[in-house]
Scaffold this motif. Structure first.
Motif, PDB file in Angstrom:
ATOM      1  N   GLY A  40      41.400  37.455  55.510  1.00  0.00           N
ATOM      2  CA  GLY A  40      41.694  38.558  54.593  1.00  0.00           C
ATOM      3  C   GLY A  40      41.786  38.115  53.140  1.00  0.00           C
ATOM      4  O   GLY A  40      41.484  38.878  52.235  1.00  0.00           O
ATOM      5  N   TYR A  41      42.214  36.856  52.900  1.00  0.00           N
ATOM      6  CA  TYR A  41      42.351  36.371  51.521  1.00  0.00           C
ATOM      7  C   TYR A  41      41.001  35.968  50.911  1.00  0.00           C
ATOM      8  O   TYR A  41      40.872  35.833  49.695  1.00  0.00           O
ATOM      9  CB  TYR A  41      43.237  35.122  51.448  1.00  0.00           C
ATOM     10  N   LEU A  42      40.025  35.697  51.799  1.00  0.00           N
ATOM     11  CA  LEU A  42      38.766  35.070  51.332  1.00  0.00           C
ATOM     12  C   LEU A  42      38.090  35.772  50.148  1.00  0.00           C
ATOM     13  O   LEU A  42      37.697  35.099  49.187  1.00  0.00           O
ATOM     14  CB  LEU A  42      37.785  34.971  52.500  1.00  0.00           C
ATOM     15  N   PRO A  43      37.934  37.108  50.182  1.00  0.00           N
ATOM     16  CA  PRO A  43      37.246  37.739  49.048  1.00  0.00           C
ATOM     17  C   PRO A  43      37.965  37.510  47.721  1.00  0.00           C
ATOM     18  O   PRO A  43      37.318  37.299  46.693  1.00  0.00           O
ATOM     19  CB  PRO A  43      37.243  39.227  49.419  1.00  0.00           C
ATOM     20  N   ARG A  44      39.305  37.516  47.745  1.00  0.00           N
ATOM     21  CA  ARG A  44      40.045  37.276  46.499  1.00  0.00           C
ATOM     22  C   ARG A  44      39.807  35.846  46.016  1.00  0.00           C
ATOM     23  O   ARG A  44      39.643  35.604  44.825  1.00  0.00           O
ATOM     24  CB  ARG A  44      41.553  37.438  46.715  1.00  0.00           C
ATOM     25  N   ILE A  45      39.829  34.895  46.955  1.00  0.00           N
ATOM     26  CA  ILE A  45      39.638  33.485  46.562  1.00  0.00           C
ATOM     27  C   ILE A  45      38.254  33.325  45.935  1.00  0.00           C
ATOM     28  O   ILE A  45      38.095  32.702  44.883  1.00  0.00           O
ATOM     29  CB  ILE A  45      39.800  32.533  47.779  1.00  0.00           C
ATOM     30  N   GLN A  46      37.249  33.921  46.579  1.00  0.00           N
ATOM     31  CA  GLN A  46      35.883  33.778  46.044  1.00  0.00           C
ATOM     32  C   GLN A  46      35.776  34.408  44.653  1.00  0.00           C
ATOM     33  O   GLN A  46      35.159  33.833  43.739  1.00  0.00           O
ATOM     34  CB  GLN A  46      34.854  34.424  46.991  1.00  0.00           C
TER      35      GLN A  46
ATOM     36  N   LEU B 292      47.311  35.605  45.870  1.00  0.00           N
ATOM     37  CA  LEU B 292      47.389  35.766  47.329  1.00  0.00           C
ATOM     38  C   LEU B 292      48.817  35.990  47.791  1.00  0.00           C
ATOM     39  O   LEU B 292      49.064  36.723  48.732  1.00  0.00           O
ATOM     40  CB  LEU B 292      46.871  34.526  48.067  1.00  0.00           C
ATOM     41  N   PHE B 293      49.764  35.329  47.125  1.00  0.00           N
ATOM     42  CA  PHE B 293      51.140  35.400  47.613  1.00  0.00           C
ATOM     43  C   PHE B 293      51.833  36.663  47.097  1.00  0.00           C
ATOM     44  O   PHE B 293      52.545  37.332  47.834  1.00  0.00           O
ATOM     45  CB  PHE B 293      51.965  34.180  47.166  1.00  0.00           C
ATOM     46  N   LEU B 294      51.650  36.944  45.795  1.00  0.00           N
ATOM     47  CA  LEU B 294      52.448  38.012  45.178  1.00  0.00           C
ATOM     48  C   LEU B 294      51.631  39.240  44.819  1.00  0.00           C
ATOM     49  O   LEU B 294      52.189  40.290  44.496  1.00  0.00           O
ATOM     50  CB  LEU B 294      53.165  37.457  43.953  1.00  0.00           C
ATOM     51  N   GLY B 295      50.323  39.107  44.803  1.00  0.00           N
ATOM     52  CA  GLY B 295      49.467  40.272  44.586  1.00  0.00           C
ATOM     53  C   GLY B 295      49.300  40.626  43.123  1.00  0.00           C
ATOM     54  O   GLY B 295      49.990  40.088  42.246  1.00  0.00           O
ATOM     55  N   VAL B 296      48.386  41.541  42.856  1.00  0.00           N
ATOM     56  CA  VAL B 296      48.173  41.985  41.472  1.00  0.00           C
ATOM     57  C   VAL B 296      49.071  43.202  41.206  1.00  0.00           C
ATOM     58  O   VAL B 296      49.455  43.920  42.120  1.00  0.00           O
ATOM     59  CB  VAL B 296      46.685  42.323  41.194  1.00  0.00           C
TER      60      VAL B 296
ATOM     61  N   GLY C 275      38.545  42.721  49.395  1.00  0.00           N
ATOM     62  CA  GLY C 275      39.815  42.157  49.831  1.00  0.00           C
ATOM     63  C   GLY C 275      41.035  42.909  49.340  1.00  0.00           C
ATOM     64  O   GLY C 275      42.154  42.572  49.705  1.00  0.00           O
ATOM     65  N   ALA C 276      40.844  43.933  48.497  1.00  0.00           N
ATOM     66  CA  ALA C 276      42.001  44.601  47.893  1.00  0.00           C
ATOM     67  C   ALA C 276      42.882  45.284  48.931  1.00  0.00           C
ATOM     68  O   ALA C 276      44.086  45.408  48.747  1.00  0.00           O
ATOM     69  CB  ALA C 276      41.529  45.611  46.852  1.00  0.00           C
ATOM     70  N   GLU C 277      42.290  45.743  50.031  1.00  0.00           N
ATOM     71  CA  GLU C 277      43.082  46.460  51.049  1.00  0.00           C
ATOM     72  C   GLU C 277      43.803  45.487  51.971  1.00  0.00           C
ATOM     73  O   GLU C 277      44.617  45.902  52.786  1.00  0.00           O
ATOM     74  CB  GLU C 277      42.187  47.356  51.928  1.00  0.00           C
TER      75      GLU C 277
ATOM     76  N   MET D 254      42.023  23.868  52.675  1.00  0.00           N
ATOM     77  CA  MET D 254      40.622  23.517  52.958  1.00  0.00           C
ATOM     78  C   MET D 254      39.714  24.675  52.529  1.00  0.00           C
ATOM     79  O   MET D 254      38.649  24.457  51.955  1.00  0.00           O
ATOM     80  CB  MET D 254      40.431  23.226  54.453  1.00  0.00           C
ATOM     81  N   VAL D 255      40.166  25.897  52.792  1.00  0.00           N
ATOM     82  CA  VAL D 255      39.333  27.058  52.462  1.00  0.00           C
ATOM     83  C   VAL D 255      39.193  27.205  50.947  1.00  0.00           C
ATOM     84  O   VAL D 255      38.082  27.341  50.422  1.00  0.00           O
ATOM     85  CB  VAL D 255      39.933  28.340  53.096  1.00  0.00           C
ATOM     86  N   GLU D 256      40.308  27.121  50.205  1.00  0.00           N
ATOM     87  CA  GLU D 256      40.187  27.363  48.758  1.00  0.00           C
ATOM     88  C   GLU D 256      39.381  26.251  48.081  1.00  0.00           C
ATOM     89  O   GLU D 256      38.653  26.499  47.126  1.00  0.00           O
ATOM     90  CB  GLU D 256      41.549  27.580  48.082  1.00  0.00           C
ATOM     91  N   MET D 257      39.483  25.028  48.612  1.00  0.00           N
ATOM     92  CA  MET D 257      38.717  23.931  48.004  1.00  0.00           C
ATOM     93  C   MET D 257      37.228  24.080  48.329  1.00  0.00           C
ATOM     94  O   MET D 257      36.365  23.883  47.478  1.00  0.00           O
ATOM     95  CB  MET D 257      39.268  22.583  48.476  1.00  0.00           C
ATOM     96  N   LYS D 258      36.920  24.465  49.571  1.00  0.00           N
ATOM     97  CA  LYS D 258      35.513  24.647  49.947  1.00  0.00           C
ATOM     98  C   LYS D 258      34.877  25.786  49.157  1.00  0.00           C
ATOM     99  O   LYS D 258      33.734  25.690  48.715  1.00  0.00           O
ATOM    100  CB  LYS D 258      35.423  24.962  51.446  1.00  0.00           C
ATOM    101  N   VAL D 259      35.654  26.859  48.975  1.00  0.00           N
ATOM    102  CA  VAL D 259      35.116  27.996  48.222  1.00  0.00           C
ATOM    103  C   VAL D 259      34.798  27.561  46.796  1.00  0.00           C
ATOM    104  O   VAL D 259      33.753  27.927  46.239  1.00  0.00           O
ATOM    105  CB  VAL D 259      36.110  29.188  48.238  1.00  0.00           C
ATOM    106  N   LEU D 260      35.662  26.741  46.204  1.00  0.00           N
ATOM    107  CA  LEU D 260      35.380  26.316  44.827  1.00  0.00           C
ATOM    108  C   LEU D 260      34.137  25.434  44.763  1.00  0.00           C
ATOM    109  O   LEU D 260      33.297  25.589  43.869  1.00  0.00           O
ATOM    110  CB  LEU D 260      36.566  25.592  44.189  1.00  0.00           C
ATOM    111  N   LEU D 261      33.999  24.520  45.729  1.00  0.00           N
ATOM    112  CA  LEU D 261      32.788  23.676  45.738  1.00  0.00           C
ATOM    113  C   LEU D 261      31.553  24.556  45.850  1.00  0.00           C
ATOM    114  O   LEU D 261      30.549  24.341  45.168  1.00  0.00           O
ATOM    115  CB  LEU D 261      32.839  22.678  46.901  1.00  0.00           C
TER     116      LEU D 261
END
Ligand code: HEM
Length: 476
Positions: free
Chosen positions: A120-126, A159-163, A249-251, A428-435
């Motif tokens: 669920g967090y993935l779209p925001r991270i990307q 991701l933790f506190l939201g917009v 990912g907003a929902e 691992m996910v946030e680092m891979k997404v950045l790469l």
């Protein structure tokens, strides 16, 4: 004197004490580098005495011993962080509590780190990674270290506190980042709350962060009540493995919402104070670690253009197969990127070790360790001497391909046992997404590839890692 104070080295052998007048921090300050624990353990054995910030400490270096300590959490030993960490993270900070309340809080907090939650967090991270890459490419010259801190802190906050909860707005984010930096300095300082000291400033910053966290909690509770049962149903669905996340990912629920909805076997959740200290702990544990690992990877990649070529090829294949949205399936096909991350964490671990205190007398590496002894287990030693690579030509060279098809062994940069890093999958996910976001269409060049590193209390490049990110076509 030292033999006498080593009461109870039961097998008869005294634990070596090769540096009676030295302190680890003094040595780091003096030499500008972190001591080579592999060499020290080769010279003095798997267990020897030293000091850390004046406290007597048993240095431990062997995979077997590391496993014993990690698995013995709560029975043989328990995590033992310095007093400054305890005060800055608060009474419910996960790393400071033990026993039943620790197990309960960790279990409840796991709701925010399930594979489903992370999907669920993935779209925001990307979106954050791509925003960063666009900005860095537009700026030209950047300092990679503060920018990676921006990335991982932004990811954590969103991701933790939201917009829209007082953290991500154009005024809020810089203010929160500055307060957080002051808080961090306090966390790594001597715990003397005299006005003007880093510790006193840190405590003030903690009050400010707590005020914001409590305000966000209140706001989220109000939103939750306003949305009523339909929102509860959606959250329940997500936690139970429900529908796939929407594209932006907003929902999808943010971590705080998942934690607020998390319940134990008696149907009880975390109190407001527990939630607040848990979120602060997560902000702390979850951003400097990943940002420092990312700049380490940049350094390895700069020195290994062949690895960059393979990363690019892999990303091109992933985009053909999965499209540009980074999904769980796309991540699973980034095996080379995964290997690059694992290899950087193996060759250059960013955490020196984990601190423990003995709960009772026990045997370790042939010695009896008395109850109350402080121990510091070396991650560097365990990762560098991993038996899997010893037969290879150059076991300490950066070779992501080592990991293709191999996953097991003494790879413990995220710890293990009951205290295993709660956020390892998210990291691992946030680092891979950045790469992926960088190497799909850009070139990263370091201006000072041999820049020295400061290694205490957290590893970081001395000059902030000057770098340039350009579009791949422009660079060609
Ligand atoms: C590359 C990134 C990271 C590394 C290398 C790392 C490493 C570690 C290690 C070694 C431990 C165990 C410490 C011990 O046994 O005393 C740990 C614990 C922890 N980590 Fe991470 N971590 C990373 C990222 C994260 C992220 C992204 C989060 C959360 C969002 C996180 C949250 C935690 C928490 C809450 C603990 C305490 C667990 C407990 O006490 O049970 N970490 N981490």
């Amino acid at each position: 004197v030292f033999v006498a104070t080593q009461r109870g080295t039961g097998s008869g052998a005294a634990i070596p004490n090769p540096k009676p007048f030295s302190d680890l921090v003094f040595e780091v300050t003096l030499t500008g580098g972190f001591p080579n624990m592999v060499k020290l353990h080769a010279a003095h054995g798997p267990v020897f005495w030293w000091r850390l910030l004046g406290r007597r400490m048993l240095m431990v270096g062997s995979y077997e011993a590391a496993k014993q300590l990690l698995m013995g959490e709560g029975t043989l030993v328990r995590a033992d962080y310095p007093p400054s960490v305890k005060q800055m993270l608060g009474p419910w900070g996960m790393v400071n509590i033990h026993g039943k309340s620790y197990t309960r809080i960790k279990r409840l907090a796991q709701a925010g780190f399930t594979p489903k939650a992370i999907r669920g967090y993935l779209p925001r991270i990307q979106a954050i990674a791509e925003e960063g890459v666009q900005r860095w490419a537009a700026e030209g010259d950047i300092l990679a270290y503060p920018e990676m801190k921006w990335y991982t802190f932004r990811v954590a906050v969103e991701l933790f506190l939201g917009v829209g909860t007082g953290w991500t707005g154009p005024q809020d984010f810089p203010a929160v980042s500055a307060t957080f930096a002051t808080w961090l300095e306090g966390l790594f300082s001597f715990p003397v709350a005299i006005p003007g000291t880093a510790f006193a400033r840190g405590l003030k910053a903690r009050d400010e962060l707590m005020r914001r966290i409590h305000a966000s909690l209140e706001l989220l509770e109000q939103r939750r009540a306003a949305k009523g049962s339909s929102d509860d149903a959606a959250r329940g669905d997500a936690a139970a493995g429900g529908p796939a996340p929407a594209s932006n990912g907003a929902e999808q629920p943010i971590l705080m919402e998942l934690l607020m909805a998390s319940r134990d076997e008696r149907g009880e959740g975390l109190t407001r104070d527990q939630l607040a200290d848990t979120v602060l702990t997560l902000l702390f544990a979850g951003h400097d670690t990943s940002s420092t690992t990312l700049v380490r990877i940049f350094q390895h990649l700069h020195a290994h253009p062949e690895a960059v070529t393979r990363l690019r090829q892999e990303q091109a294949e992933v985009v053909v197969k999965h499209g540009t949205a980074i999904t769980e399936a796309a991540l699973a096909d980034m095996q080379y990127a995964d290997g690059a991350l694992r290899e950087a964490m193996r060759v250059t671990p960013i955490i020196a070790g984990f601190p423990r205190i003995a709960l009772k007398d026990f045997e370790l590496c042939g010695y009896t360790i008395p109850a109350g002894t402080r121990l510091q287990c070396s991650l560097q030693h365990t990762l560098h001497t991993d038996s899997r690579w010893q037969a290879e030509d150059d076991p300490l060279a950066f070779k992501p391909e080592r990991w293709l098809g191999q996953r097991d062994g003494a790879w413990i940069p995220f710890g293990g046992g009951p205290r295993l890093c709660l956020g390892w999958l998210m990291a691992m996910v946030e680092m891979k997404v950045l790469l992926a976001a960088i190497f799909r269409g850009h070139v990263l060049t370091l201006q000072e590839p041999n820049e020295p590193w400061m290694l205490f209390p957290l590893a970081r490049p001395k000059h902030g890692m000057p770098a340039r990110i350009t579009e791949a076509e422009a660079a060609a």
